[in-house]
Design a protein around this motif. Structure first.
Motif, mmCIF file in Angstrom:
data_model
loop_
_atom_site.group_PDB
_atom_site.id
_atom_site.type_symbol
_atom_site.label_atom_id
_atom_site.label_comp_id
_atom_site.label_asym_id
_atom_site.label_seq_id
_atom_site.Cartn_x
_atom_site.Cartn_y
_atom_site.Cartn_z
ATOM 1 N N ASN A 275 -3.297 5.139 -5.344
ATOM 2 C CA ASN A 275 -2.034 4.914 -6.046
ATOM 3 C C ASN A 275 -2.170 5.442 -7.465
ATOM 4 O O ASN A 275 -3.268 5.753 -7.930
ATOM 5 C CB ASN A 275 -1.689 3.424 -6.071
ATOM 6 C CG ASN A 275 -1.387 2.872 -4.692
ATOM 7 O OD1 ASN A 275 -2.245 2.262 -4.063
ATOM 8 N ND2 ASN A 275 -0.177 3.084 -4.213
ATOM 9 N N LEU B 74 -1.305 4.741 1.562
ATOM 10 C CA LEU B 74 -1.964 5.526 0.531
ATOM 11 C C LEU B 74 -1.799 7.015 0.782
ATOM 12 O O LEU B 74 -1.624 7.469 1.902
ATOM 13 C CB LEU B 74 -3.459 5.183 0.483
ATOM 14 C CG LEU B 74 -3.799 3.744 0.081
ATOM 15 C CD1 LEU B 74 -5.306 3.556 0.133
ATOM 16 C CD2 LEU B 74 -3.270 3.405 -1.292
ATOM 17 N N ALA C 211 4.358 9.696 -6.978
ATOM 18 C CA ALA C 211 3.761 8.362 -6.955
ATOM 19 C C ALA C 211 4.825 7.295 -7.213
ATOM 20 O O ALA C 211 4.855 6.255 -6.548
ATOM 21 C CB ALA C 211 2.645 8.267 -7.996
ATOM 22 N N THR D 80 -2.597 -2.493 -4.414
ATOM 23 C CA THR D 80 -2.761 -1.159 -4.972
ATOM 24 C C THR D 80 -4.172 -0.671 -4.649
ATOM 25 O O THR D 80 -5.005 -1.420 -4.136
ATOM 26 C CB THR D 80 -2.513 -1.154 -6.493
ATOM 27 O OG1 THR D 80 -2.403 0.212 -6.942
ATOM 28 C CG2 THR D 80 -3.641 -1.841 -7.260
ATOM 29 N N SER E 98 6.306 4.605 -4.208
ATOM 30 C CA SER E 98 5.807 3.245 -4.411
ATOM 31 C C SER E 98 6.936 2.240 -4.242
ATOM 32 O O SER E 98 8.085 2.529 -4.557
ATOM 33 C CB SER E 98 5.194 3.088 -5.808
ATOM 34 O OG SER E 98 4.052 3.907 -5.955
ATOM 35 N N THR F 54 1.135 0.961 -9.814
ATOM 36 C CA THR F 54 2.028 1.218 -8.695
ATOM 37 C C THR F 54 1.397 0.698 -7.419
ATOM 38 O O THR F 54 0.166 0.605 -7.316
ATOM 39 C CB THR F 54 2.333 2.725 -8.535
ATOM 40 O OG1 THR F 54 1.152 3.402 -8.078
ATOM 41 C CG2 THR F 54 2.784 3.334 -9.854
ATOM 42 N N GLY F 55 2.229 0.366 -6.452
ATOM 43 C CA GLY F 55 1.661 -0.139 -5.210
ATOM 44 C C GLY F 55 2.703 -0.486 -4.174
ATOM 45 O O GLY F 55 3.864 -0.075 -4.259
#
Length: 214
Positions: A122, A18, A37, A118, A41, A108-109
């Motif tokens: 995120n 994160l 981001a 996630t 990801s 996203t993750g």
């Protein structure tokens, strides 16, 4: 006992991925540009959340959301198709909440042991709330700038220090990831490795601006 241990390992993996300023009594996240981001990801999808189930494993509990995937933008090498999204059941430990059967979300993750995780840090947003430029960025433009570095400017003066940087000034107006540059610009690599902000408009109004503007 083994399942609790595995759950702790997965949570450590997610928290380690994160974009977090600090984790104290709550979940505090540093703002970042949607392009960052996307590039950072492992998985990016558009999906509708159609169900949820609380899994009481580990100290925090895990919420498993069932999703109907509409489109995958990133992560083809990680999973073939996303059916479930996992997050902490507690917002204080960076768990994210999705509405059921209401909206399509950009999610996203990270992927761990074949599962998609996630959290609040995120970039997860209702698809209809994204600007046209953000949607185009997710479709293809952000990928073009993953070798660029978006440098956050929190206090004046601030400058770019290398040719692959774009200066991100949304923090100066306290808008962070909902500011003007975040909603309308992508940092794209140009000739000889130089990066600059790009705003795609209509065919007769496409503009490339220098690394310190806007």
């Amino acid at each position: 006992m083994q399942s609790v241990y595995q759950h702790l390992i997965s949570l450590l993996f997610v928290f380690g991925s994160l974009h977090v300023d600090q984790l104290t009594e709550g979940c505090s996240c540093a703002p970042w540009h949607p392009q960052d981001a996307f590039c950072n990801s492992e998985i990016v999808i558009r999906a509708k959340v159609v169900g949820k189930k609380l899994l009481r494993d580990g100290p925090f509990g895990t919420m498993r959301y069932t999703v109907k995937q509409m489109k995958m933008y990133k992560g083809f090498d990680k999973v073939q198709h996303v059916q479930h999204i996992y997050t902490s059941a507690s917002e204080s430990s960076c768990g994210v909440k999705f509405d059921i059967n209401k909206y399509q979300y950009l999610i996203t993750g990270r992927v761990y042991n074949g599962k998609v995780y996630t959290g609040l840090c995120n970039f997860n947003e209702q698809w209809d709330r994204l600007s046209l430029a953000q949607k185009k960025g997710i479709n293809h433009r952000y990928q073009l700038g993953c070798n660029c570095r978006i440098k956050a400017c929190r206090y004046l003066p601030c400058f770019v220090t290398s040719k692959n940087e774009c200066l991100w000034t949304d923090m100066l107006s306290h808008f962070g990831n909902s500011g003007y540059q975040s909603r309308h610009y992508a940092c794209i690599q140009q000739k000889e490795g130089y990066c600059s902000w790009y705003r795609g408009m209509t065919a007769r109004d496409k503009t490339i601006i220098n690394a310190t503007d806007p």
